[in-house]
Write a protein that holds these residues in place. Structure first.
Motif, mmCIF file in Angstrom:
data_model
loop_
_atom_site.group_PDB
_atom_site.id
_atom_site.type_symbol
_atom_site.label_atom_id
_atom_site.label_comp_id
_atom_site.label_asym_id
_atom_site.label_seq_id
_atom_site.Cartn_x
_atom_site.Cartn_y
_atom_site.Cartn_z
ATOM 1 N N PHE A 200 38.396 -21.392 -11.703
ATOM 2 C CA PHE A 200 38.020 -22.763 -11.379
ATOM 3 C C PHE A 200 39.496 -23.136 -10.993
ATOM 4 C CE2 PHE A 200 37.662 -27.324 -12.370
ATOM 5 C CZ PHE A 200 36.216 -27.448 -12.041
ATOM 6 N N ASP A 201 39.557 -23.234 -9.851
ATOM 7 C CA ASP A 201 40.886 -23.763 -8.609
ATOM 8 C C ASP A 201 40.113 -24.776 -8.183
ATOM 9 O OD1 ASP A 201 39.147 -22.556 -6.697
ATOM 10 O OD2 ASP A 201 40.837 -21.472 -5.975
ATOM 11 N N PRO A 202 41.129 -25.568 -7.104
ATOM 12 C CA PRO A 202 40.485 -26.415 -6.436
ATOM 13 C C PRO A 202 39.216 -26.556 -5.481
ATOM 14 C CG PRO A 202 42.926 -26.478 -6.367
ATOM 15 C CD PRO A 202 42.594 -25.177 -7.158
ATOM 16 N N LEU A 203 39.454 -25.212 -4.957
ATOM 17 C CA LEU A 203 38.269 -24.837 -4.139
ATOM 18 C C LEU A 203 36.935 -24.715 -4.933
ATOM 19 C CD1 LEU A 203 36.969 -24.059 -1.263
ATOM 20 C CD2 LEU A 203 37.226 -21.577 -2.096
ATOM 21 N N SER A 204 36.707 -23.736 -6.087
ATOM 22 C CA SER A 204 35.486 -24.020 -6.811
ATOM 23 C C SER A 204 35.087 -25.052 -7.567
ATOM 24 C CB SER A 204 35.614 -22.751 -7.739
ATOM 25 O OG SER A 204 36.918 -22.953 -8.563
ATOM 26 N N ALA A 205 36.393 -26.026 -7.771
ATOM 27 C CA ALA A 205 36.069 -27.263 -8.396
ATOM 28 C C ALA A 205 35.166 -28.195 -7.548
ATOM 29 C CB ALA A 205 37.456 -28.094 -8.694
ATOM 30 N N VAL A 206 35.450 -28.041 -6.215
ATOM 31 C CA VAL A 206 34.818 -28.983 -5.287
ATOM 32 C C VAL A 206 33.097 -28.614 -5.341
ATOM 33 C CG1 VAL A 206 34.188 -29.622 -2.792
ATOM 34 C CG2 VAL A 206 36.647 -29.519 -3.820
ATOM 35 N N LEU A 207 32.849 -27.257 -5.052
ATOM 36 C CA LEU A 207 31.690 -26.792 -5.190
ATOM 37 C C LEU A 207 30.766 -26.940 -6.423
ATOM 38 C CD1 LEU A 207 29.395 -25.580 -3.189
ATOM 39 C CD2 LEU A 207 30.252 -23.355 -3.848
ATOM 40 N N VAL A 208 31.657 -26.998 -7.665
ATOM 41 C CA VAL A 208 30.892 -27.008 -8.767
ATOM 42 C C VAL A 208 30.614 -28.292 -9.204
ATOM 43 C CG1 VAL A 208 31.363 -26.825 -11.364
ATOM 44 C CG2 VAL A 208 31.865 -25.010 -9.959
ATOM 45 N N LEU A 209 31.536 -29.337 -8.778
ATOM 46 C CA LEU A 209 30.994 -30.773 -8.823
ATOM 47 C C LEU A 209 29.846 -31.135 -7.968
ATOM 48 C CD1 LEU A 209 34.516 -32.362 -9.354
ATOM 49 C CD2 LEU A 209 32.807 -32.161 -10.920
ATOM 50 N N VAL A 210 29.834 -30.574 -6.755
ATOM 51 C CA VAL A 210 28.574 -30.902 -5.951
ATOM 52 C C VAL A 210 27.212 -30.315 -6.568
ATOM 53 C CG1 VAL A 210 27.871 -30.335 -3.692
ATOM 54 C CG2 VAL A 210 30.007 -31.063 -3.859
ATOM 55 N N ILE A 211 27.525 -29.000 -7.010
ATOM 56 C CA ILE A 211 26.204 -28.348 -7.499
ATOM 57 C C ILE A 211 25.790 -29.089 -8.744
ATOM 58 C CG2 ILE A 211 25.504 -26.329 -8.565
ATOM 59 C CD1 ILE A 211 27.423 -24.657 -7.102
ATOM 60 N N THR A 212 26.771 -29.456 -9.536
ATOM 61 C CA THR A 212 26.166 -30.106 -11.115
ATOM 62 C C THR A 212 25.947 -31.436 -10.624
ATOM 63 O OG1 THR A 212 28.417 -30.444 -11.600
ATOM 64 C CG2 THR A 212 27.277 -28.511 -12.259
ATOM 65 N N GLY A 213 26.628 -32.226 -9.816
ATOM 66 C CA GLY A 213 26.430 -33.779 -9.647
ATOM 67 C C GLY A 213 25.094 -33.775 -8.772
ATOM 68 N N VAL A 214 25.176 -33.292 -7.677
ATOM 69 C CA VAL A 214 24.098 -33.559 -6.757
ATOM 70 C C VAL A 214 22.897 -33.024 -7.240
ATOM 71 C CG1 VAL A 214 22.965 -33.161 -4.414
ATOM 72 C CG2 VAL A 214 25.261 -33.659 -4.640
ATOM 73 N N GLY A 215 22.843 -31.825 -8.019
ATOM 74 C CA GLY A 215 21.927 -31.165 -8.870
ATOM 75 C C GLY A 215 21.128 -32.216 -9.824
ATOM 76 N N LEU A 216 22.154 -32.609 -10.471
ATOM 77 C CA LEU A 216 21.624 -33.681 -11.544
ATOM 78 C C LEU A 216 20.669 -34.963 -11.063
ATOM 79 C CD1 LEU A 216 21.523 -34.899 -14.230
ATOM 80 C CD2 LEU A 216 23.698 -36.050 -13.944
ATOM 81 N N LEU A 217 21.211 -35.217 -9.752
ATOM 82 C CA LEU A 217 20.479 -36.459 -9.069
ATOM 83 C C LEU A 217 19.116 -35.880 -8.763
ATOM 84 C CD1 LEU A 217 23.285 -38.119 -7.102
ATOM 85 C CD2 LEU A 217 22.054 -39.064 -8.911
ATOM 86 N N ILE A 218 19.028 -34.550 -8.205
ATOM 87 C CA ILE A 218 17.832 -34.046 -7.618
ATOM 88 C C ILE A 218 16.833 -33.539 -8.974
ATOM 89 C CG2 ILE A 218 16.920 -31.947 -6.601
ATOM 90 C CD1 ILE A 218 19.337 -32.142 -4.523
ATOM 91 N N HIS A 219 17.449 -33.297 -9.953
ATOM 92 C CA HIS A 219 16.457 -33.092 -11.141
ATOM 93 C C HIS A 219 15.997 -34.410 -11.475
ATOM 94 C CE1 HIS A 219 18.399 -28.979 -11.447
ATOM 95 N NE2 HIS A 219 17.364 -28.688 -12.442
ATOM 96 N N ILE A 220 16.564 -35.617 -11.751
ATOM 97 C CA ILE A 220 16.080 -36.806 -11.901
ATOM 98 C C ILE A 220 15.036 -37.335 -11.053
ATOM 99 C CG2 ILE A 220 16.691 -39.246 -12.214
ATOM 100 C CD1 ILE A 220 19.586 -38.445 -13.070
ATOM 101 N N TYR A 221 15.288 -37.151 -9.449
ATOM 102 C CA TYR A 221 14.347 -37.388 -8.681
ATOM 103 C C TYR A 221 13.163 -36.505 -8.922
ATOM 104 C CZ TYR A 221 12.654 -37.632 -3.815
ATOM 105 O OH TYR A 221 11.889 -37.910 -2.541
ATOM 106 N N SER A 222 13.308 -35.477 -9.327
ATOM 107 C CA SER A 222 11.993 -34.536 -9.435
ATOM 108 C C SER A 222 11.133 -34.928 -10.514
ATOM 109 C CB SER A 222 12.694 -33.014 -9.589
ATOM 110 O OG SER A 222 13.204 -32.568 -8.450
ATOM 111 N N THR A 223 11.752 -35.652 -11.369
ATOM 112 C CA THR A 223 10.940 -36.053 -12.445
ATOM 113 C C THR A 223 9.625 -36.866 -12.039
ATOM 114 O OG1 THR A 223 12.160 -37.900 -13.141
ATOM 115 C CG2 THR A 223 12.677 -35.708 -14.216
ATOM 116 N N GLY A 224 10.088 -37.705 -11.091
ATOM 117 C CA GLY A 224 9.238 -38.541 -10.428
ATOM 118 C C GLY A 224 8.066 -37.751 -9.301
#
Length: 707
Positions: free
Chosen positions: A93-117
């Motif tokens: 977990f370095d500055p590069l992977s931190a950016v991608l991991v936050l995108v994957i989990t953050g945007v991924g969470l929003l898309i999971h919530i969207y999918s419930t509808g």
């Protein structure tokens, strides 16, 4: 710098573990669980993963010394230990992977919530969420892998999960075929990736990123990697063209829109397709060893960006417009990698995740409200029926078009400026003739050619590539603005062209879907405020400037070698005027694209028909996507089918018929002959014995008689 939590930061393991648990629970028990519990399991797993990612990010910041933050790591277990080969399931977990991991989990969470509808009425929702969690698990493996082997496991995992999600509605033959196409094309790219990995291992003796980086940036060992930088780089880049949909392996992505729309937002916009950009950024110290390798990446990226944009301008399916737009934007990211601006590539990866996920989810909201209608020619006037969807889709469109103060402007501007200004140190005139050439190739010293602060003289071929990439980027920016506003105007403006039945049921999406749209719209505006152009940041107060260039500072230590030793700006130390002019050109071109779309699809709606009548042949070529699919069918699919048929004939007639069947025939008939000897007739047996004895006697006493 030394990590604060020496190889023991177990939160990294928890980030990966959470979505895997969600996939297991919903995959094994989801069919018998209540629908709401399925939602909670899938979204809860993502929320926990995002929380652990934030904890890791904070820990990384805390261990920094004001200049660098280093990295965190965690080794789960020793996987392979045999001779010189050893591999661990370990995370970095370095500055590069931190950016991608936050995108994957953050945007991924929003898309999971969207999918419930979005997936509320689907009877196999539990299977959908199991696949979605499985995909996130694999994607996190890819992003957090401390060595190339773990990355490859994630690489293959996202390919498999993508196949399952694209073909989610597998009873539809067309959707199932789209999943198969994506799977097969990606396997072609993966073959090249594997070859590159093996060559790298047999040369360097390790797949560990930190060890490889040490080799590539140390005088004594960098020379070992120099001879293989070009072949390994080309092979890995070919692998990336499959996963990240670049020429020549981009053809699977537009067809992958057959999957549920939230899948398109997560996989084909925000995460998986950017894996290639992430990987090349991760091993940037290898790519910058060879300027020819970087030129290949830059040219392929710019050609992909332009070609996909020209196809997008004639698409009528709203998801297909976004699909080709994704291919084009990925081309922008590879363009940035090719010109040595890895920060710009990661920056655009992040902003693209925000606005493209927003646009896909907005399109999904439209399709949901229009009862699964995707043809924009049957839409129009939806802004009065779907005000929230309209407002957020407009923000996403402004962002991708590169309008100032929206996220896409900042990252795209940095790419275009880098395409014009960056030059590899070996392409600077006179460098190859100096005694210091070894320094430049083995990173012993900073790129001193730019030390006087003045413009550099660039070799003719390299300069031509600079201008080619920049011009292609500017033209693509104009086309992007045009086709995205074309889609926006056709969908939300004018009179509604839907039939009465559809029109009577058009409705705004439920709140579970709108929440994701609103959050992503917010990020599509402010997400770019951590990467202002230098000519603007220069006028900010010192305290604000560090935030205005925050992403550049954050990633500086990851790309320090490439930025400091191998790639320099050819316009000198502070080319604010040139940078401002380049930004103004891209804004004016984007504005021209928006104005043209407004003229053709709002003010003069007869113009598209007039242009079509005068350019029918060009429209035919573009609407058939340059006949690339047909070319692949003729070159690879049809010969494969013919070879398969020939092999089937050979197997049926030669192997099964002649060899297997012939042997059986001979055995059967020989058995028939021999069966007569086993008749059970004692007199006949006595006759055979007598004849045999007579022959034996003759052979012994009268051998010449038998001869």
């Amino acid at each position: 710098m030394e990590p604060l939590y020496s190889d023991s930061f177990y939160f990294l393991g928890l980030i990966v573990l959470m979505p895997m648990l969600g996939a297991i629970i919903n995959g094994l028990f989801g069919a018998k669980l209540p629908a709401k519990l399925v939602n909670w399991v899938a979204c809860g797993a993502m929320a926990l993963a995002f929380t652990f990612a934030l904890i890791s990010f904070q820990a990384l910041v805390n261990q920094g010394d004001g200049q660098e933050v280093g990295h965190l790591s965690y080794t789960a277990f020793q996987w392979i230990f045999s001779g010189s080969l050893s591999a661990e399931i370990a995370f970095l977990f370095d500055p590069l992977s931190a950016v991608l991991v936050l995108v994957i989990t953050g945007v991924g969470l929003l898309i999971h919530i969207y999918s419930t509808g979005y997936m509320a009425e689907d009877p196999s929702k539990w299977r959908y969420f199991a696949y979605l969690n499985l995909f996130v698990f694999a994607m996190l493996l890819l992003a957090l892998g401390k060595n190339m082997l773990v990355t490859f496991i994630g690489w293959e995992g996202v390919g498999m999960a993508s196949y399952l999600l694209i073909g989610f509605w597998y009873t539809d033959a067309e959707k199932a075929a789209a999943g198969q196409k994506a799977f097969i094309v990606n396997r072609v790219g993966d073959f090249f990736f594997l070859l590159g990995m093996f060559i790298l291992f047999f040369t360097a003796g390790t797949w560990d990123y930190l060890e490889l980086e040490q080799m590539a940036t140390t005088t004594a060992t960098a020379a070992v990697l120099l001879p293989i930088a070009l072949p390994v780089g080309v092979l890995i880049f070919l692998g990336c063209t499959g996963k990240s949909a670049q020429i020549p392996l981009y053809v699977w992505l537009p067809d992958a829109m057959a999957g549920p729309t939230p899948v398109s937002a997560l996989i084909h916009a925000a995460t998986m397709v950017t894996a290639g950009v992430f990987l090349l950024s991760r091993i940037n110290w290898i790519f910058t060893l060879d300027p020819n390798l970087m030129a290949i990446v830059a040219v392929v990226g710019s050609l992909t960006a332009f070609m996909a944009a020209t196809i997008a301008i004639v698409q009528t399916d709203i998801k297909k417009v976004l699909a080709y737009s994704t291919v084009s934007q990925l081309g922008f990211m590879f363009m940035a990698v090719g010109v040595g601006s890895f920060t710009a590539a990661v920056f655009h990866l992040m902003t693209h995740a925000f606005f493209k996920a927003l646009l896909f989810l907005g399109a999904g909201s439209v399709i949901h409200g229009m009862h699964h209608e995707q043809d924009m020619r049957k839409m129009g006037g939806l802004r009065k029926y779907m005000p929230w969807t309209h407002a957020t889709f407009l923000i996403g469109t402004l962002a991708i078009a590169g309008v100032p103060f929206f996220a896409g402007f900042y990252s795209k501007d940095l790419i275009l400026w880098s395409a014009l200004s960056n030059v590899h140190i070996l392409n600077v005139e006179g460098v190859l003739a100096t005694a210091q050439m070894d320094y430049f190739t083995t990173t012993l010293a900073p790129a001193v050619a730019a030390a006087d602060g003045g413009p550099l003289s660039v070799l003719g071929g390299a300069l031509a590539i600079n201008w080619f990439v920049f011009i292609m980027g500017v033209l693509t920016a104009g086309l992007t603005a045009f086709y995205m506003f074309r889609a926006y105007f056709m969908t939300f403006h004018g009179e509604c062209r839907a039939d009465e039945e559809t029109r009577s049921h058009i409705h705004e999406s439920p709140s579970s879907m709108l929440v994701a749209l609103i959050v992503l719209a917010f990020l599509s505006v402010v997400g770019g405020y951590i990467g202002w152009p230098h000519f603007i940041a220069a006028i900010f107060p010192a305290g604000v400037k560090s935030y205005a260039l925050g992403l550049e500072y954050w990633l500086a230590e990851v790309f320090a070698v490439s930025d400091t030793y191998r790639v320099v700006g050819r316009f000198g130390a502070h080319p604010y005027l040139a940078e401002g002019i380049a930004a103004a050109v891209s804004v004016l071109v984007a504005g021209g694209g928006i104005a043209l779309a407004y003229l053709m699809y709002v003010k003069r709606t007869d113009l598209p028909g007039v242009i079509y009548a005068r350019a029918t042949r060009l429209h035919y070529i573009l609407s058939n996507k340059y006949f690339v699919d047909e070319g692949y069918f003729a070159a690879f699919v049809r010969p494969s089918i013919l070879i398969g048929k020939a092999m089937t004939w050979f197997d049926k007639n030669i192997i099964a018929g002649l060899l297997v069947g012939g042997a059986a025939f001979m055995t059967q008939n020989l058995g028939q002959i021999l069966r007569n000897l086993q008749s059970g007739n004692v007199q006949r047996y006595a006759t055979y014995i007598s004849l045999a004895l007579a022959l034996v006697v003759l052979a012994i006493f009268y051998p010449g008689c038998l001869a």
